[in-house]
Design a protein around this motif. Structure first.
Motif, PDB file in Angstrom:
ATOM      1  N   ARG B 144       0.840  -1.185   0.000  1.00  0.00           N
ATOM      2  CA  ARG B 144       0.000   0.000   0.000  1.00  0.00           C
ATOM      3  C   ARG B 144       0.875   1.234   0.000  1.00  0.00           C
ATOM      4  O   ARG B 144       1.990   1.195   0.511  1.00  0.00           O
ATOM      5  N   ARG B 173      -8.633   4.337   0.649  1.00  0.00           N
ATOM      6  CA  ARG B 173      -9.080   5.191   1.748  1.00  0.00           C
ATOM      7  C   ARG B 173      -8.850   6.625   1.321  1.00  0.00           C
ATOM      8  O   ARG B 173      -7.753   6.969   0.909  1.00  0.00           O
ATOM      9  N   TYR B 175      -8.686  10.226   2.860  1.00  0.00           N
ATOM     10  CA  TYR B 175      -8.713  11.136   3.989  1.00  0.00           C
ATOM     11  C   TYR B 175      -8.879  12.538   3.434  1.00  0.00           C
ATOM     12  O   TYR B 175      -9.063  12.734   2.246  1.00  0.00           O
ATOM     13  N   GLU B 180      -4.983   6.575   0.689  1.00  0.00           N
ATOM     14  CA  GLU B 180      -4.207   5.347   0.697  1.00  0.00           C
ATOM     15  C   GLU B 180      -4.586   4.544  -0.524  1.00  0.00           C
ATOM     16  O   GLU B 180      -5.762   4.414  -0.842  1.00  0.00           O
TER      17      GLU B 180
END
Lengths: 151, 306
Positions: B144, B173, B175, B180
Motif C-alpha cells: 500500500r 481510503r 482522507y 491510501e
C-alpha cells in the motif's frame, strides 16, 4: 525526575514514532525494528515514573495514525507492553543480562503478536516473516540499549 | 546509594498504584479494542479519522525533508562522468519519446474514434489528478502507498491509480488531504485483464510477494500465452478503464493433467517505489442493470424523432 528529563523521555517516544515512518530500502525495511516498542521498554526501565499507561496508549494511537493501521491497534499493544514491562521491571533489573534480553524479546513478541493477530482480524494483514525479522532486529537494538543502560 | 533510593521510590510508587494500574490497563485495552471495532463498522468514525490523519502532514513533511536532503547529498557526490552519461542517455530517450509523441497524437485521434464506437468503454478523462507518494506504511509485506491527494482534491475510493508504466492500484481510503492506495500486487487485489495479442481475458491476482509479481490463474490450458505477452486492463470490472498496461508475462506454468495454466506477470508500473502517479477520474460506471435502459431511451427517442 526533573522537568528536563521528562521532556527528554517523551521526545524519545516522538523520535521513535518519526523513525517508524522513515522510508527504507526494501531489504532494510523488512528488518525495521518496532521502534515504539523498543522506546517504551527503554522508558519503563530507565524512567518508570514517566512510563504511564495513558502515555503509551496515546503514543500507540499516534502510531496508528502515522502508519495507517486500524485505530487503537498499536494503542492496545503498547498499553499491554508497558503494563507487562512495568510489572516485571523488578525481575528484569535484578536478572543477569542474558535473561534481561530474553524478557525484553518476550515482551516485544507480545507486542508484535498483538499487532499481527488483532490486526489480522481488522483487515490489517502483515506477514509473519516481517514480524519475525523486525522482532530480531528489535532484540538486537534492546541488547545494545542494555549496554548503555545502568539499572 | 542513590540508585538504591531510586529503586525504593519506584517500588513505593508501584505499590501505591498497584491494583489501580491493572484496572487502568484493562480500561485502556477495552477502550482501544472498542475503538477498533467501532472504526471497522461505523463510517462516521472513518471520516473523523480523516481529520486525525492531519497529524501526518507535518510528520511526513519532516521525514521527506530529511530523506530528500539525504538524497541531495548523495546526488552531490555523483561524479561528472556519470552525470554526462546520464545526460546523453536522457537526450537519446527524449528524442525517441518525441517521435513517439508525434505518433501518439494521431493514434489518440484514431483511438477516440474507435472508442466512441464502443460506448461501454469508460474514457480516460482529461481532468486527472497528479499525486505523489508520501512516506508511511514501511512494512514491505503490505503493498500500500500513501498519496498526497485526498478527498478535498477530488480523490475518491475506488479511483484507479496509474503511472507512466501502467496500472499501479486503486484508492482504498480517502482522507482529507491524503489517501491510501492498494497496489495491484497486494494479496487482496484482483484486476480483470486481457492479453493484448490474443484478447483473451483473465484475472490478475496480487501475490503480496516482494518482487510484486501478479498471478493469472485459470488461463485455459490450450490458450496461446507465451513469455513476453503484454497484459492490459480489460475494463470489465467497472473500475479501471480498458487498455491500460498492466505488465508482461514472465513465466507460464503448465503442469500436465491440469485443465488450466498459470501465468506470472511482472508489472510494468514501478510498484517497488512509486513516486509520481496519476489518479484517473473515470466516470464511475452505473450498475449494469441501469445501463441498458438509460442507453436505450435516447436512441428510442431519436428513432421516434426520425
Amino acid at each position: 525526575m526533573t522537568e528536563g528529563a521528562v521532556a527528554r523521555n517523551y521526545s524519545l517516544l516522538g523520535a521513535a514514532l518519526l523513525l517508524s515512518v522513515v522510508p527504507l530500502p526494501q531489504l532494510l525495511g523488512l528488518w525495521q525494528p518496532p521502534w515504539l516498542a523498543v522506546a517504551l521498554i527503554w522508558l519503563v526501565l530507565a524512567a518508570p515514573e514517566d512510563a504511564r499507561l495513558a502515555v503509551a496508549a496515546a503514543a500507540g494511537l499516534l502510531q496508528d495514525l502515522l502508519v495507517g493501521s486500524p485505530l487503537g491497534l498499536h494503542a492496545l499493544a503498547a498499553t499491554l507492553l508497558v503494563f507487562l514491562a512495568s510489572n516485571t521491571r523488578r525481575w528484569i533489573v535484578s536478572s543477569p543480562p542474558w535473561l534481561r534480553f530474553l524478557l525484553a524479546v518476550l515482551m516485544m513478541t507480545v507486542y508484535l503478536g498483538v499487532v499481527a493477530l488483532i490486526g489480522g482480524w481488522f483487515d490489517y494483514a502483515g506477514s509473519w516473516a516481517a514480524t519475525v525479522s523486525s522482532l530480531m532486529s528489535g532484540g538486537v537494538l534492546i541488547l545494545i540499549a542494555f549496554l548503555f543502560l545502568k539499572v | 546509594m542513590t540508585r538504591a533510593t531510586a529503586t525504593i521510590r519506584s517500588d513505593r510508587f508501584r505499590r501505591r498504584k498497584g491494583p489501580s494500574r491493572a484496572g487502568e490497563c484493562l480500561l485502556i485495552c477495552l477502550l482501544s479494542f472498542s475503538l477498533l471495532v467501532v472504526e471497522a463498522n461505523v463510517p462516521a468514525v472513518q471520516r473523523m479519522r480523516g481529520i486525525g490523519e492531519l497529524v501526518n502532514v507535518p510528520v511526513q513533511a519532516t521525514v521527506r525533508f530529511f530523506s530528500d536532503s539525504f538524497r541531495g547529498v548523495q546526488g552531490y557526490f555523483h561524479d561528472q562522468s556519470s552525470l554526462m552519461r546520464e545526460n546523453r542517455e536522457l537526450r537519446a530517450r527524449l528524442l525517441r519519446q518525441e517521435v513517439n509523441l508525434q505518433q501518439m497524437t494521431s493514434l489518440e485521434a484514431e483511438n477516440k474514434a474507435l472508442r466512441s464506437l464502443h460506448t461501454l468503454n469508460a474514457q480516460l478523462g482529461s481532468d486527472n489528478l497528479t499525486a505523489e507518494t508520501l512516506p508511511g506504511t514501511p512494512d514491505p509485506s503490505r503493498h500500500r502507498v500513501t498519496l498526497n491527494r485526498g478527498s478535498r482534491q477530488g480523490a475518491y475510493i475506488g479511483q484507479p491509480v496509474v503511472d507512466a508504466g501502467g496500472v499501479v492500484g486503486q484508492v482504498t481510503r480517502d482522507y482529507l488531504v491524503t489517501s491510501e492506495a492498494l497496489l495491484i500486487s497486494d494479496a487482496n487485489h484482483a484486476l480483470p485483464v486481457m492479453f493484448e495479442r490474443t484478447g483473451l481475458q483473465a484475472i490478475a491476482l496480487g501475490t503480496g510477494r516482494r518482487d510484486h509479481r501478479l498471478l493469472l490463474p485459470f488461463v485455459p490450458a490450450h490458450a496461446d500465452v507465451v513469455r513476453g505477452d503484454t497484459v492490459v486492463s480489460a475494463g470489465t470490472g467497472g473500475l479501471f478503464p480498458a487498455g491500460l498496461r498492466v505488465g508482461v508475462v514472465e513465466d507460464v506454468r503448465n503442469s500436465s493433467g491440469q485443465a488450466f495454466l498459470e501465468a506470472f506477470v511482472s508489472p510494468s508500473a514501478n510498484l517497488e517505489s512509486p513516486r509520481q502517479v496519476l489518479l484517473l477520474r473515470s466516470e464511475p460506471l452505473p450498475p449494469v442493470g441501469d445501463l441498458t435502459p438509460a442507453d436505450e431511451e435516447p436512441t428510442a427517442a431519436a428513432a421516434a424523432g426520425s
